[in-house]
Design an enzyme around this catalytic site. Structure first.
Site, PDB file in Angstrom:
ATOM      1  N   GLY A   1      74.755  41.511  33.737  1.00  0.00           N
ATOM      2  CA  GLY A   1      74.166  40.336  34.373  1.00  0.00           C
ATOM      3  C   GLY A   1      72.775  39.991  33.862  1.00  0.00           C
TER       4      GLY A   1
ATOM      5  N   HIS B   1      79.014  51.427  74.601  1.00  0.00           N
ATOM      6  CA  HIS B   1      78.822  51.830  73.192  1.00  0.00           C
ATOM      7  C   HIS B   1      80.171  52.015  72.535  1.00  0.00           C
ATOM      8  CE1 HIS B   1      75.407  53.369  75.483  1.00  0.00           C
ATOM      9  NE2 HIS B   1      74.717  52.978  74.449  1.00  0.00           N
TER      10      HIS B   1
ATOM     11  N   ARG C   1      65.892  60.714  75.649  1.00  0.00           N
ATOM     12  CA  ARG C   1      67.303  61.084  75.567  1.00  0.00           C
ATOM     13  C   ARG C   1      67.413  62.550  75.950  1.00  0.00           C
ATOM     14  NH1 ARG C   1      71.182  58.152  72.608  1.00  0.00           N
ATOM     15  NH2 ARG C   1      72.376  60.035  72.964  1.00  0.00           N
TER      16      ARG C   1
ATOM     17  N   ARG D   1      73.246  60.880  77.643  1.00  0.00           N
ATOM     18  CA  ARG D   1      74.490  60.300  77.120  1.00  0.00           C
ATOM     19  C   ARG D   1      75.541  61.383  76.896  1.00  0.00           C
ATOM     20  NH1 ARG D   1      74.024  55.644  77.704  1.00  0.00           N
ATOM     21  NH2 ARG D   1      72.670  54.889  76.057  1.00  0.00           N
TER      22      ARG D   1
ATOM     23  N   ASP E   1      65.970  34.599  36.985  1.00  0.00           N
ATOM     24  CA  ASP E   1      65.888  35.743  36.058  1.00  0.00           C
ATOM     25  C   ASP E   1      65.583  35.251  34.647  1.00  0.00           C
ATOM     26  OD1 ASP E   1      66.524  37.723  37.912  1.00  0.00           O
ATOM     27  OD2 ASP E   1      68.685  37.551  37.564  1.00  0.00           O
TER      28      ASP E   1
ATOM     29  N   SER F   1      62.789  44.156  47.250  1.00  0.00           N
ATOM     30  CA  SER F   1      62.523  42.748  47.557  1.00  0.00           C
ATOM     31  C   SER F   1      62.063  42.514  49.003  1.00  0.00           C
ATOM     32  CB  SER F   1      63.759  41.900  47.247  1.00  0.00           C
ATOM     33  OG  SER F   1      64.033  41.972  45.872  1.00  0.00           O
TER      34      SER F   1
ATOM     35  N   ASN G   1      70.652  33.764  40.862  1.00  0.00           N
ATOM     36  CA  ASN G   1      70.119  34.847  41.709  1.00  0.00           C
ATOM     37  C   ASN G   1      69.378  34.317  42.925  1.00  0.00           C
ATOM     38  OD1 ASN G   1      67.868  33.826  40.412  1.00  0.00           O
ATOM     39  ND2 ASN G   1      66.845  35.799  40.306  1.00  0.00           N
TER      40      ASN G   1
ATOM     41  N   ARG H   1      82.564  43.741  25.402  1.00  0.00           N
ATOM     42  CA  ARG H   1      81.881  43.019  26.478  1.00  0.00           C
ATOM     43  C   ARG H   1      80.769  42.124  25.896  1.00  0.00           C
ATOM     44  NH1 ARG H   1      79.175  45.885  31.745  1.00  0.00           N
ATOM     45  NH2 ARG H   1      78.752  44.005  32.936  1.00  0.00           N
TER      46      ARG H   1
ATOM     47  N   GLN I   1      60.397  36.662  38.706  1.00  0.00           N
ATOM     48  CA  GLN I   1      61.610  36.055  39.273  1.00  0.00           C
ATOM     49  C   GLN I   1      61.476  35.905  40.787  1.00  0.00           C
ATOM     50  OE1 GLN I   1      64.134  37.697  41.234  1.00  0.00           O
ATOM     51  NE2 GLN I   1      62.985  39.604  41.255  1.00  0.00           N
TER      52      GLN I   1
ATOM     53  N   LYS J   1      76.140  37.595  41.545  1.00  0.00           N
ATOM     54  CA  LYS J   1      75.440  36.451  40.923  1.00  0.00           C
ATOM     55  C   LYS J   1      76.409  35.347  40.495  1.00  0.00           C
ATOM     56  CE  LYS J   1      71.366  39.009  39.620  1.00  0.00           C
ATOM     57  NZ  LYS J   1      70.357  39.384  38.651  1.00  0.00           N
TER      58      LYS J   1
ATOM     59  N   THR K   1      79.752  48.872  25.005  1.00  0.00           N
ATOM     60  CA  THR K   1      81.119  48.355  24.899  1.00  0.00           C
ATOM     61  C   THR K   1      81.040  47.025  24.137  1.00  0.00           C
ATOM     62  OG1 THR K   1      81.475  49.305  27.086  1.00  0.00           O
ATOM     63  CG2 THR K   1      83.186  47.811  26.258  1.00  0.00           C
TER      64      THR K   1
HETATM   65  P1  NAP Z   1      75.231  45.429  34.789  1.00  0.00           P
HETATM   66  O1  NAP Z   1      75.719  44.048  34.930  1.00  0.00           O
HETATM   67  O2  NAP Z   1      75.917  46.529  35.480  1.00  0.00           O
HETATM   68  O3  NAP Z   1      75.191  45.783  33.205  1.00  0.00           O
HETATM   69  C1  NAP Z   1      74.771  47.043  32.756  1.00  0.00           C
HETATM   70  C2  NAP Z   1      74.775  47.075  31.239  1.00  0.00           C
HETATM   71  O4  NAP Z   1      74.212  48.314  30.849  1.00  0.00           O
HETATM   72  C3  NAP Z   1      76.156  46.986  30.620  1.00  0.00           C
HETATM   73  O5  NAP Z   1      76.037  46.283  29.420  1.00  0.00           O
HETATM   74  C4  NAP Z   1      76.489  48.454  30.362  1.00  0.00           C
HETATM   75  O6  NAP Z   1      77.297  48.667  29.235  1.00  0.00           O
HETATM   76  C5  NAP Z   1      75.139  49.015  30.027  1.00  0.00           C
HETATM   77  N1  NAP Z   1      75.067  50.435  30.334  1.00  0.00           N
HETATM   78  C6  NAP Z   1      75.176  50.989  31.553  1.00  0.00           C
HETATM   79  N2  NAP Z   1      75.023  52.320  31.464  1.00  0.00           N
HETATM   80  C7  NAP Z   1      74.854  52.607  30.162  1.00  0.00           C
HETATM   81  C8  NAP Z   1      74.649  53.810  29.428  1.00  0.00           C
HETATM   82  N3  NAP Z   1      74.593  54.990  30.053  1.00  0.00           N
HETATM   83  N4  NAP Z   1      74.491  53.728  28.098  1.00  0.00           N
HETATM   84  C9  NAP Z   1      74.546  52.558  27.471  1.00  0.00           C
HETATM   85  N5  NAP Z   1      74.741  51.374  28.106  1.00  0.00           N
HETATM   86  C10 NAP Z   1      74.877  51.397  29.443  1.00  0.00           C
HETATM   87  O7  NAP Z   1      73.690  45.533  35.240  1.00  0.00           O
HETATM   88  P2  NAP Z   1      72.584  44.384  35.196  1.00  0.00           P
HETATM   89  O8  NAP Z   1      72.633  43.565  36.428  1.00  0.00           O
HETATM   90  O9  NAP Z   1      72.649  43.678  33.906  1.00  0.00           O
HETATM   91  O10 NAP Z   1      71.248  45.248  35.311  1.00  0.00           O
HETATM   92  C11 NAP Z   1      70.808  46.040  34.221  1.00  0.00           C
HETATM   93  C12 NAP Z   1      69.451  46.639  34.531  1.00  0.00           C
HETATM   94  O11 NAP Z   1      68.481  45.606  34.660  1.00  0.00           O
HETATM   95  C13 NAP Z   1      69.403  47.334  35.885  1.00  0.00           C
HETATM   96  O12 NAP Z   1      69.731  48.689  35.753  1.00  0.00           O
HETATM   97  C14 NAP Z   1      67.983  47.145  36.373  1.00  0.00           C
HETATM   98  O13 NAP Z   1      67.200  48.296  36.106  1.00  0.00           O
HETATM   99  C15 NAP Z   1      67.469  46.008  35.553  1.00  0.00           C
HETATM  100  N6  NAP Z   1      67.125  44.844  36.418  1.00  0.00           N
HETATM  101  C16 NAP Z   1      65.839  44.439  36.392  1.00  0.00           C
HETATM  102  C17 NAP Z   1      65.469  43.350  37.154  1.00  0.00           C
HETATM  103  C18 NAP Z   1      64.038  42.910  37.154  1.00  0.00           C
HETATM  104  O14 NAP Z   1      63.715  41.947  37.863  1.00  0.00           O
HETATM  105  N7  NAP Z   1      63.170  43.541  36.391  1.00  0.00           N
HETATM  106  C19 NAP Z   1      66.414  42.654  37.904  1.00  0.00           C
HETATM  107  C20 NAP Z   1      67.730  43.096  37.906  1.00  0.00           C
HETATM  108  C21 NAP Z   1      68.064  44.199  37.138  1.00  0.00           C
HETATM  109  P3  NAP Z   1      78.909  48.632  29.274  1.00  0.00           P
HETATM  110  O15 NAP Z   1      79.283  47.183  29.159  1.00  0.00           O
HETATM  111  O16 NAP Z   1      79.297  49.452  28.128  1.00  0.00           O
HETATM  112  O17 NAP Z   1      79.293  49.227  30.607  1.00  0.00           O
END
Ligand code: NAP
Length: 535
Positions: A387, A138, A37, A67, A356, A261, A340, A412, A511, A315, A409
């Protein structure tokens, strides 16, 4: 065979030696062509000697491109000067294999067109030394509305040897159009999508007979947005083994660029000799995007899309999508309303599964040193209500454990408990929601962190989700689902206080292994998986 072209920008004559050094490194990494280039170099007073040296010493056949800014380049000079430079290069003793000229330039004036034509039919050159013309289009904003007309104009011009079109993808679906264009080509063609959505077009070019894909030898020095490195292309995405028959998989999420992944599954495919490639597949959060994009991937002719890992925030969308399409849900996806794993049969039949939940249960049982049916005797605290917590609660209730959910929370957590109440109809005491400040009083056999606390780049990377006064000893197990870093603050603290620990890597590998087996019908090569996680 689709060639890998390493695109190297040369801004000035005093950069030529370093640029040639980069080209040699790119060649060693697997580049078949070098694209010089010379946008910047061409603005110097006498650029020809330096440009000639680049071509003469190029370690691979080369494309020379200058270009202008109007097509995303850096050249601000006169068109006639840069076309004269290309013409002089083509007439020299060591002409470049290709020159790339924009269709817009070529059509701008009869004079420019004549100069370009002269460059590629130079009478002094023997035919096998003659330079060939790439005519290119482009668009750095979107798919050009008149793309098909422009391709037709290039195709029907007999001076042009190769068609090149590149545009900024606005969704994954743009890639599918680039594949259609390649499949219908009447001349060698390069059809690429730029930007974060465009990686698929670059990696899968060999599936559809693309002439070239562009890559960089250095992630810090891209000549177009979204270019992969040569190393990523060849090692992570198995570029040299991709053919028309290669099956396509990926991880669907938003965002997904940092997912591990692709490393894992591509290494697994290599290890067992499965003809597949696994890509990041970014899809914006709304269900309409998910439905339209996944539907298009499944229906794309010749793509061979066979499945995907599905992560935040899709999911629950996956379950809805598979239901709407009349596909099969495994028992756990059905029960907890989230999945998942997407599996696409060769005839287009769909299924989804939740790996999961069984991965969490299996990791926990192994870490506690118990068989699954002994979970009936255990009280487990789940921290979080997102999740992953949904999968943990669903899997553990299914296995007979008693579960208490603690979440920042509380409302939730209540909603999650309501959603999953059907799993404990006869014994509602097996599922409860705890006040976040009461976790220390619960006498739990295990704690599972399902929040991002402790995650690198997350909201609280240096913190632990477990208060100091929670009693820990060697009869208590602490599991983290966070896997980057492997040894989170929670894991370090629990270990130092004598508890058994299980890292998030264990769940992640399990998983993924279950997904791999569903797609390939073969056990996952765990050694290759583990090795891929640390590279
Ligand atoms: P999500 O759906 O966003 O849920 C996050 C949860 O964490 C909610 O309950 C949230 O609470 C809480 N939270 C977030 N920040 C917080 C803080 N600063 N203090 C207290 N609570 C807090 O996420 P997810 O999909 O469940 O994933 C959660 C974690 O799982 C990910 O961060 C990742 O590290 C891990 N993960 C691992 C795998 C594996 O294969 N090992 C796979 C996927 C994910 P609120 O409801 O109050 O917001």
């Amino acid at each position: 065979m689709t060639l890998i072209a390493a695109s190297i920008a040369v801004h000035a004559a005093d950069e030529v030696s370093a640029a040639l050094e980069r080209a040699r490194a790119a060649t060693a990494a697997g580049a078949n062509l070098i694209e010089w280039r010379i946008d910047g170099l061409a603005e110097e007073a006498n650029p020809l000697p330096a440009a000639q040296r680049l071509v003469r010493e190029s370690p691979r056949p080369c494309i020379v491109t200058c270009r202008p800014t109007s097509e995303g380049g850096e050249y601000r000079g006169e068109d006639s000067a840069r076309i004269s430079l290309l013409e002089a290069l083509a007439a020299s003793d060591h002409p470049p294999r290709y020159i790339d000229v924009e269709l817009a330039t070529y059509h701008r004036s009869e004079n420019l067109r004549q100069k370009v034509r002269l460059a590629v039919t130079h009478p002094r050159q023997p035919r096998d030394l003659q330079t060939s013309l790439i005519l290119s289009v482009h668009d750095f904003a979107r798919r050009p509305p008149d793309l098909l007309q422009r391709i037709e104009a290039i195709t029907s011009d007999d001076a042009c040897a190769v068609i090149k079109v590149a545009w900024m993808a606005r969704s994954l679906r743009d890639n599918l159009e680039s594949f259609e264009l390649l499949a219908g080509r009447r001349k060698p063609m390069i059809a690429l999508c730029m930007g974060p959505f465009g990686l698929m077009s670059r990696v899968l070019a060999p599936k559809f007979g693309g002439f070239v894909t562009f890559a960089t030898d250095s992630a810090n020095d891209l000549t177009a947005p979204g270019q992969p490195t040569i190393d990523d292309l060849r090692r992570r995405y198995r570029f040299n083994s991709i053919s028309a028959d290669t099956k396509v998989y990926g991880v669907i999420g938003w965002p997904v660029e940092h997912s591990r992944s692709p490393n894992l599954h591509n290494a697994g495919f290599s290890a067992i000799g499965h003809d597949g490639v696994y890509l990041p597949l970014p899809i914006p959060p709304e269900y309409e995007h998910f439905k339209a994009t996944v539907g298009a991937l499944i229906d794309a002719p010749g793509l061979g899309f066979r499945g995907a890992s599905v992560t935040i925030p899709h999911k629950e969308h996956l379950v809805r999508f598979v239901r709407e399409r009349g596909g099969r849900l495994d028992a756990m996806s059905e029960r907890i309303g989230a999945a998942n794993t997407l599996i696409v049969g060769s005839a287009g039949g769909l299924a989804c599964a939740n790996t999961d939940a069984p991965a969490i249960v299996a990791s926990l049982c192994e870490g506690m040193g118990i068989a699954r049916d002994r979970l009936k005797e255990k009280r487990i605290a789940i921290i979080g209500a997102g999740g992953v917590a949904r999968a943990a609660v669903g899997g553990l209730l299914d296995a007979g454990a008693k579960v208490v959910i603690f979440n920042r929370t509380e409302a939730r957590a209540q909603r999650l408990a309501q959603d999953l109440a059907g799993l404990v109809e006869a014994d509602s005491a097996r599922l409860a929601v705890g006040r976040p400040d009461a976790i220390s009083c619960g006498c739990f056999h295990a704690f599972i962190n399902c929040t991002p606390i402790g995650m690198q780049g997350g909201p609280a990377p240096d913190e632990s989700p477990l208060p100091d006064d929670v009693p820990l000893n060697d009869e208590v197990t602490v599991m983290d689902t966070v896997y980057a870093p492997v040894r989170t603050p929670l894991i370090r603290e629990a270990e130092s206080r004598g508890a058994r620990v299980i890292t998030g890597v264990d769940m992640f590998l399990r998983q993924a292994a279950m997904q791999f087996e569903m797609w390939t019908g073969r056990p996952a090569p765990m050694a290759a998986f583990r090795a891929a996680l640390v590279t």
